[in-house]
Design an enzyme around this catalytic site. Sequence first.
Site, PDB file in Angstrom:
ATOM      1  N   GLU A 180      40.668  33.425  36.663  1.00 15.59           N
ATOM      2  CA  GLU A 180      39.238  33.072  36.591  1.00 15.59           C
ATOM      3  C   GLU A 180      38.942  31.854  35.725  1.00 15.59           C
ATOM      4  O   GLU A 180      37.989  31.865  34.950  1.00 15.59           O
ATOM      5  CB  GLU A 180      38.441  34.272  36.030  1.00 15.59           C
ATOM      6  CG  GLU A 180      38.573  35.508  36.859  1.00 15.59           C
ATOM      7  CD  GLU A 180      37.886  36.722  36.223  1.00 15.59           C
ATOM      8  OE1 GLU A 180      37.212  37.452  36.962  1.00 15.59           O
ATOM      9  OE2 GLU A 180      38.043  36.938  35.008  1.00 15.59           O
TER      10      GLU A 180
HETATM   11  C1  TNX Z   1      38.415  40.637  36.261  1.00 13.35           C
HETATM   12  S1  TNX Z   1      41.338  41.086  36.588  1.00 13.35           S
HETATM   13  C2  TNX Z   1      39.132  40.110  35.206  1.00 13.35           C
HETATM   14  C3  TNX Z   1      38.854  40.582  33.843  1.00 13.35           C
HETATM   15  C4  TNX Z   1      37.728  41.577  33.809  1.00 13.35           C
HETATM   16  C5  TNX Z   1      37.863  42.529  34.969  1.00 13.35           C
HETATM   17  C6  TNX Z   1      36.856  43.629  34.952  1.00 13.35           C
HETATM   18  C7  TNX Z   1      41.348  39.743  35.928  1.00 13.35           C
HETATM   19  C8  TNX Z   1      42.590  39.042  36.009  1.00 13.35           C
HETATM   20  N1  TNX Z   1      40.217  39.286  35.370  1.00 13.35           N
HETATM   21  O1  TNX Z   1      38.579  39.495  33.007  1.00 13.35           O
HETATM   22  O2  TNX Z   1      37.784  42.268  32.601  1.00 13.35           O
HETATM   23  O3  TNX Z   1      37.733  41.796  36.143  1.00 13.35           O
HETATM   24  O4  TNX Z   1      37.137  44.576  35.944  1.00 13.35           O
END
Ligand code: TNX
Length: 479
Positions: free
Chosen positions: A296
């Site tokens: 992300e």
């Molecule tokens: C996505 S899974 C994220 C996390 C969040 C999560 C909450 C991932 C690699 N990144 O930063 O905590 O969703 O479900």
Amino acid sequence: MTLIPMPASIRISTGGFTITDQTTIIIQNSEPEMFALGNLLREYIEQHTGLKLEVTTEGQEPGSIQLQLNENMTMDAEGYRLVIATDSVHLDANYPAGLFYGLQTLRQLLSMHPARSAPFHLPAASIQDSPRYRWRGAMLDVARHFFRVEDVKRFVDLISHYKLNRLHLHLTDDQGWRIEIKSWPKLTEIGGRTQVNGGGGGFYTQEQYREIVDYARSRYVMIVPEIDTPGHTNAALASYPELNVSEEATDLYEGTTVGFSSLSINMEITYRLLDDVVRELAALTPGPYIHIGGDEARSTPEPEYRQFIKRCQQIVFAHHKIPIGWSEIGDAELDSRTIAQAWVGAGYQGAKEQGCKVILSPANKTYLDMKYDASTPIGLDWAGLISVKDSYDWEPGSYIEKLEESEILGLEAPLWTETVVTMKDIEFMAFPRLAGLAELAWSPKDRSWEEYKGRLAKHGKHMEALGISFFKSPDVEWE
Ligand code: TNX
């Protein structure tokens, strides 16, 4: 049998072994690791029966439980054989880890009999067991909410009982930096103060972190540390103004939005930070892996993201560790030794095409922070609601598109903690789903929800005996 995970092969016969105060635990030699295993069994038996058995290196075979290492080359490195006869119990394995897993099976067999009511009977059985996947993991996010050393140890106890062997710790994020880095002390002095919705945060000193690593090792769990980069880095950017292009520190952050922060890809200080952090972390990490995040990174322009991942990967290799990153790293140029962790999206395919192995963490099956149903009091639902049935009733070998069995290292279930605050919350979101996911990672693939559901219904008593605050899912007719 109410065993979870189900052993690879099990034959039950009639009769069984009775544990009395005369039963001895015979270990093959007095190596500290053997003693530790003998003492673990002694503890399990005492907890359930109240009997305090002797752990000894010599004694008569009849009336004993024997723990033995052999060099039977046909057994898997984590496999074991457990033979319960009327006059004795034999547990053997090639390596201590196998003995540990055999003890977990024995512990569950013991608890099929009511606690504290003699005679304590173990059913006659012959079990040959070994895992399907080498990577059987859970992840705990200690960044969104901080959890004390004692809580992490309890989590290690619980996951290792279900034969999981990796604990991935998500140590840094926008809301907090949780691991002391001696060459950059403000990361924790400032960046460790916050967490989601306030309440103070916290961090592990290097000494405390070592304590976690050692404890996990005694339960055959490898700690996999993650420093999330280049996004999810606000806690670091708030600690050191010089990490920002503006040369001004950002504000500390206690919200839950993702994707707003990024390290400065074109500033050399970014790589000095990473080199120092990875060097100190590598020194604290006996296992071969360091997780660099990579997810992300919505505030990092694409070409710069690729450039960053390539360089970050080189830093990890320079400190003799193997990098792991979330799916998105597949968009960058990767070394084939790097490992991708698939959660959502097709990013892992880029990694696979470059020869990298993949860890499966599909969000809609393995994310322990998703609500069970609409009435679950905590948790998120962006990847859907995940009932106990949903989390169990799928086949990891073929679930993710275009992955061959040989490209899959194993399975990992992440617990993100935006809404998870206490140890009770951890247990409630993790159990019973994590027990089922552990079975997917350990047991052979012929299984059915219908059969498992009945086994889990009986296994509830055992989770109660372990003091686990699990979710009494309506999918199961609990006994
Ligand atoms: C996505 S899974 C994220 C996390 C969040 C999560 C909450 C991932 C690699 N990144 O930063 O905590 O969703 O479900």
